[in-house]
Design an enzyme around this catalytic site. Structure first.
Site, short mmCIF file in Angstrom:
data_model
loop_
_atom_site.label_atom_id
_atom_site.label_comp_id
_atom_site.label_asym_id
_atom_site.label_seq_id
_atom_site.Cartn_x
_atom_site.Cartn_y
_atom_site.Cartn_z
N GLY A 11 0.77 -1.49 0.13
CA GLY A 11 -0.23 -0.29 0.47
C GLY A 11 0.95 1.30 0.07
O GLY A 11 -0.17 2.59 0.69
N ASN A 13 1.77 3.22 -2.61
CA ASN A 13 0.97 4.30 -3.42
C ASN A 13 -0.42 4.97 -2.69
O ASN A 13 -0.72 5.87 -2.95
CB ASN A 13 1.42 3.60 -5.04
CG ASN A 13 1.08 3.39 -5.63
OD1 ASN A 13 1.90 4.95 -5.93
ND2 ASN A 13 2.18 2.29 -5.79
N MET A 89 -4.68 -6.70 -6.17
CA MET A 89 -4.23 -7.92 -7.30
C MET A 89 -4.97 -8.76 -7.70
O MET A 89 -5.42 -9.67 -7.59
CB MET A 89 -2.82 -8.50 -6.18
CG MET A 89 -2.06 -8.02 -5.84
SD MET A 89 -1.01 -7.15 -7.50
CE MET A 89 -0.66 -8.86 -7.84
N LEU A 92 -10.41 -7.22 -12.19
CA LEU A 92 -12.11 -7.35 -11.91
C LEU A 92 -12.85 -7.99 -13.28
O LEU A 92 -12.33 -7.24 -14.01
CB LEU A 92 -12.37 -5.68 -11.58
CG LEU A 92 -11.52 -5.20 -10.23
CD1 LEU A 92 -11.11 -3.26 -10.13
CD2 LEU A 92 -12.27 -5.68 -9.28
N ASN A 106 -5.72 3.26 -12.53
CA ASN A 106 -4.99 2.11 -12.27
C ASN A 106 -3.73 2.60 -12.12
O ASN A 106 -2.99 3.63 -12.72
CB ASN A 106 -4.96 0.80 -12.79
CG ASN A 106 -4.14 -0.51 -12.66
OD1 ASN A 106 -4.09 -0.41 -11.03
ND2 ASN A 106 -2.91 -1.39 -12.92
N HIS A 108 0.49 1.20 -12.95
CA HIS A 108 1.51 0.10 -13.41
C HIS A 108 2.35 0.82 -13.53
O HIS A 108 2.82 1.66 -14.24
CB HIS A 108 0.71 -0.37 -14.82
CG HIS A 108 0.93 -1.14 -15.61
ND1 HIS A 108 1.16 -2.84 -15.20
CD2 HIS A 108 2.13 -1.56 -16.66
CE1 HIS A 108 1.61 -3.27 -15.55
NE2 HIS A 108 1.87 -2.79 -16.20
C1 GRF Z 1 2.87 -0.66 -7.35
O1 GRF Z 1 4.35 -0.82 -8.38
C2 GRF Z 1 2.25 -0.43 -8.54
O2 GRF Z 1 2.64 0.01 -9.58
C3 GRF Z 1 1.31 -1.81 -9.19
O3 GRF Z 1 1.52 -2.62 -7.72
C4 GRF Z 1 2.76 -1.70 -6.39
C5 GRF Z 1 1.73 -2.15 -5.91
O4 GRF Z 1 2.69 -0.66 -4.73
N1 GRF Z 1 -0.13 -2.15 -9.66
P1 GRF Z 1 2.03 -0.81 -3.35
O5 GRF Z 1 1.04 -1.83 -2.99
O6 GRF Z 1 1.32 0.54 -3.69
O7 GRF Z 1 3.35 -0.42 -2.44
#
Ligand code: GRF
Length: 214
Positions: A11, A13, A89, A92, A106, A108
């Site tokens: 988490g 982000n 993860m 959907l 999202n 990526h």
């Molecule tokens: C990030 O690299 C994001 O781009 C990808 O999954 C990872 C999640 O990391 N979709 P976090 O849980 O936000 O630390």
């Protein structure tokens, strides 16, 4: 604008989004952090920040659509305007994605449309590309597909391991996700087919073309 963040584990982000939105004057508010995984480390951070958390465990559902419907019901009840996937993860269903069309984002860790899917850092290094990066995009039913809102480019260095590269990209992820959210909350992002157009701000004249300089 009421925002829900969906996570599955670390988490980071989500933390960047919460920290940005809790600064004075940010035009969006995180009203809930939802996880499919009761053990997601990020849930505690959200609680500590005074944000409601919710676990909807996919293992409690036999069908993907029933799990997705439970999420929709919860988010509707919370009057959520926008969903930010942040390391969520679970794939959907098309029904869910279409229900929330142009209201799901999202992030990526590649410069889409290059390197969709998993193991992106290894694949970027093995490709011999000189640059990769990260992308915030609207979600469509196809995985890692949808109109691009913001990207940041990151150089691939000669001796990079996948972990080195992932760490440098993550720094940029934490900048562009709050930026994308701000642009949307300011109603500056318009979707035209498969392309997003971003209008200039009304007053301060700040350029949004290079997020790394902000
Ligand atoms: C990030 O690299 C994001 O781009 C990808 O999954 C990872 C999640 O990391 N979709 P976090 O849980 O936000 O630390």
């Amino acid at each position: 604008m009421k925002v829900a963040i969906l996570i599955s584990s670390r988490g980071s982000n989500m933390q960047a989004l919460v920290n940005a939105t809790q600064k004075e004057g940010f035009p969006a508010e995180v009203v809930t952090v939802l996880s499919n995984n009761p053990e997601a480390a990020g849930l505690q951070f959200a609680k500590d920040k005074g944000i409601e958390t919710k676990v909807i465990n996919h293992r409690d559902f036999d069908e993907r659509e029933d799990f997705d419907d439970a999420i929709t019901e919860y988010l509707t009840d919370k009057k959520v305007d926008l969903i930010c996937l942040a390391g969520f993860m679970r794939l959907l269903s098309a029904k869910f994605v279409n229900r929330w069309r142009d209201r799901i984002l999202n992030i990526h860790p590649s410069l889409l449309p290059a390197f969709k899917g998993l193991h992106v850092h290894e694949r970027a290094i093995e490709s011999g590309a000189r640059f990769t990066g990260c992308t915030v995009h609207y979600v469509r039913p196809e995985m890692d597909d949808g109109p691009i809102i913001v990207q940041a480019a990151v150089p691939i260095l000669q001796d990079d391991t996948p972990d080195d590269l992932a760490a440098r990209i993550l720094v940029q992820e934490h900048k562009i996700y709050p930026l994308a959210l701000k642009l949307i909350a300011e109603k500056r992002v318009k979707v035209h087919g498969s392309v997003c157009k971003i209008s200039e701000p009304d007053e301060d004249g700040t350029s949004i073309t290079n997020p790394q300089t902000r």
